[in-house]
Every structure is written in structure tokens, then in C-alpha cells.
Design an enzyme around this catalytic site. Structure first.
Site, short mmCIF file in Angstrom:
data_model
loop_
_atom_site.label_atom_id
_atom_site.label_comp_id
_atom_site.label_asym_id
_atom_site.label_seq_id
_atom_site.Cartn_x
_atom_site.Cartn_y
_atom_site.Cartn_z
N THR A 1 3.38 0.34 -5.31
CA THR A 1 2.60 0.41 -4.06
C THR A 1 1.68 1.60 -4.21
O THR A 1 1.94 2.46 -5.06
CB THR A 1 3.54 0.60 -2.84
N THR B 1 7.06 4.22 -0.38
CA THR B 1 7.18 3.22 -1.45
C THR B 1 8.66 2.98 -1.74
O THR B 1 9.46 3.92 -1.74
CB THR B 1 6.43 3.66 -2.72
#
Ligand code: ASP
Length: 322
Positions: free
Chosen positions: A180, A231
Site C-alpha cells: 500500500t 498498511t
């Protein structure tokens, strides 16, 4: 809340699903670090020109979406059907205005679509084809879905499918599973902003939405307190309202940024057995980047204007940024 310096600061993460060192060549590692530096410079240029934190996080995430090294935009993860469904969000800590998109397949830069949703003021979260159509109508660049595909994600999907067949999914590396990108910024006026963008988990169910586009789960910003971008496995971040919890611990519990973010990563999220990380920034001081995995792509420029970039444990000092 601390005695650090106020002033502009910027931080980013490129996901806590960092590969084992041996799986990329030194040239590839150098390129991923240089894309992190490029993303930081893009955001920092906004801040040094007196621009808004909101514009700085957008500019930073945009560069990471365009890089093939990170699971967002070009280089995004594939669903179990071998397709892409991208999620992104952005939040302005000065007004609590926010915008997000989930399950988009055509807009080249999901972060720009999230920003357009924020600016519209009509919704916080748009999903699927309607979100793509909104992006197109907002004048954003559109692409064919295969623009997002890279060989690394095709290989990761094949390996996760194989693991599902032979029952070894639990042994998959964080890098096979996810990644991410995200950014946090504080501008010269002390305003905070956060943004997150992702392709989600490799081999995720079609229609699955993670934490990245959920305000309070993967992204949160509130002036005077903190900006957070997360994340890790999104389901747990949603269930623990992780980004908002960092903010709440600071605002209501009077915890420091370090205490609050480390409690989330090493206690709350870790207790669910997941790899987790975040980039966080308070009302003063420099960004922090706690993570409990092998590595997390990350970088920051502190109040003294010096840039740092890291993928695993050692941190590379990149010098002062003008
Ligand atoms: N949080 C993302 C998601 O669950 C994945 C990640 O950060 O690695 O979609």
C-alpha cells in the site's frame, strides 16, 4: 503534547509488505528508494512553496501510484479473478473533509479521484463503476485496466493460488500478500493531512474493500493531534478503527504520538497476528514509522529539511532538501 518543533514535515510509507532483500537486485532496491525520494521531493515542493498539507500528501501519493514498485496504481495487486480493484482516500485535518474511492478499475490515479470526491462535497466514499465515471467526468486520466498490471503481481497471484491449493497460505510472505502507499504532511500553517492508496491484497475476493479508503481505519487526520496512514491486513484495521484510534488515544488519552502509534502496531494489531505498519505525524516534531514486519518502505523529511529513506532496518540519510 510533546516538545518537538512545529513547521513543515512530510512522511510516507510504501507498504509493510517489503520483500526479503535477496528477492530484488541492488539496482531494483536503489530504484525503489529513488522513487520514495522522488515522492518526498514532490510533496516537499508543495510545502516549501507555502502550499497546503492536503496538496502535499496528494503530490506524494501520486508519484508512488505511478511507480511499479508499490502496490497502488501501476503495480497494484490482483484479485482472485486476476483483475484490479483499487482503493484510495485523502483527508484534510483542518476541516475533517475527506474523499475516497473503492473498487475503481479505470482511473489512472485513484488518489486524484479521492481528492475530486472530497472537493465535490457530495460524498465521502464512491465505489466501483460510478466512482470511475465520476473520475472521468471530473476530467481525470483514464486507462485500460492492464495499465496497472506488472509481472511481480502476476507472479504473486500465481504463488498465492498455488499456496491455496497446497494449504500453505499461512506461510506466504508479507510481500506476496500485500502492500500500500500513504503519506502524512504538516504545512507551514500547522495543518495536517493524510492519504492512502492501494491495490489491496493479492488474491483478494472480488468486491473486497480494505481499510485504505475507509476514513478512520486506514487514514485519518485532525489538526492539533495527528495524521495517520496505515498498511497491513485491512480487515483488522477496519475492526479496530486503527487510524482513528491513534488519534483518539492522543486526544482523549493524552498519549504521545509514539505511544499511541506503537500501541496500535505492536499491541492492538499485532495481537491479531498480522503484519502492520503506519506513518504518523503530530502537531509538532517529525514523522514516525512503526512497523512489525521484516521491512516497510518509508521515508520522511523532518522539520530541519533533511530527508531519510528506508526499506528494512537501516535508514539512509539523503541530506537536506532545498
Ligand atoms: N491495507 C491494505 C488493504 O488491506 C493492504 C496493505 O496495506 O498492505 O487493502
Amino acid at each position: 503534547m510533546g516538545t518537538g518543533q512545529a513547521g513543515a514535515a512530510l512522511g510516507l510509507h510504501g507498504g509493510c509488505g517489503t520483500l526479503d532483500r535477496s528477492l530484488m537486485s541492488e539496482a531494483e532496491w536503489a530504484e525503489s528508494r529513488s522513487h520514495i525520494a522522488q515522492a518526498l521531493r514532490a510533496g516537499w515542493a508543495v510545502l516549501t512553496a507555502g502550499g497546503a498539507a492536503l496538496d502535499a500528501v496528494q503530490a506524494t501519493v501520486l508519484v508512488l501510484e505511478d511507480s511499479p514498485h508499490f502496490n497502488a496504481g501501476h503495480g497494484a495487486a490482483l484479485t482472485e479473478a486476476g483483475t484490479h480493484e483499487l482503493d484510495a482516500s485523502i483527508m484534510d485535518g483542518s476541516t475533517l473533509a475527506a474523499g475516497a474511492v473503492a473498487g475503481v478499475t479505470r482511473v489512472r490515479n485513484p488518489v486524484l479521484a479521492a481528492r475530486a470526491v472530497l472537493e465535490s462535497g457530495k460524498a465521502v466514499l464512491l465505489i466501483g463503476p460510478a466512482a470511475d465515471e465520476f473520475a472521468r467526468a471530473s476530467g481525470l486520466a483514464m486507462v485500460k485496466p492492464d495499465y496497472f498490471t506488472t509481472q511481480r503481481r502476476i507472479d504473486a497471484l500465481a504463488s498465492l493460488r498455488q499456496r491455496a491449493l497446497d494449504g500453505s497460505t499461512a506461510r506466504a510472505s508479507e510481500a506476496e500478500k500485500h502492500g500500500t502507499v500513504g503519506a502524512v504532511a504538516r504545512d507551514r500553517h500547522g495543518h495536517l493531512a493524510a492519504s492512502t492508496s492501494t491495490g489491496g491484497f493479492n488474491n483478494k475476493p472480488v468486491g473486497r474493500v480494505g481499510d485504505s479508503p475507509i476514513i478512520g481505519a486506514g487514514t485519518y487526520a485532525r489538526d492539533g493531534v495527528c495524521a495517520v496512514s496505515c498498511t497491513g491486513q485491512g480487515e483488522v484495521f477496519i475492526r479496530t478503527a486503527a487510524a482513528h484510534d491513534v488519534m483518539a488515544r492522543m486526544l482523549y488519552g493524552r498519549e504521545s504520538l509514539e505511544q499511541a502509534s506503537r500501541t496500535l502496531v505492536f499491541e492492538t494489531l499485532q495481537s491479531h497476528g498480522i503484519g502492520a505498519g503506519m506513518i504518523v505525524l503530530g502537531a509538532e516534531g517529525d514523522p514516525l514509522a512503526p512497523f512489525n514486519t521484516l521491512g516497510m518502505y518509508r521515508g520522511w523529511i523532518g522539520t530541519d529539511g533533511r530527508m531519510f529513506v528506508a526499506t528494512h532496518q537501516e535508514v539512509h540519510a539523503m541530506g537536506a532538501v532545498s
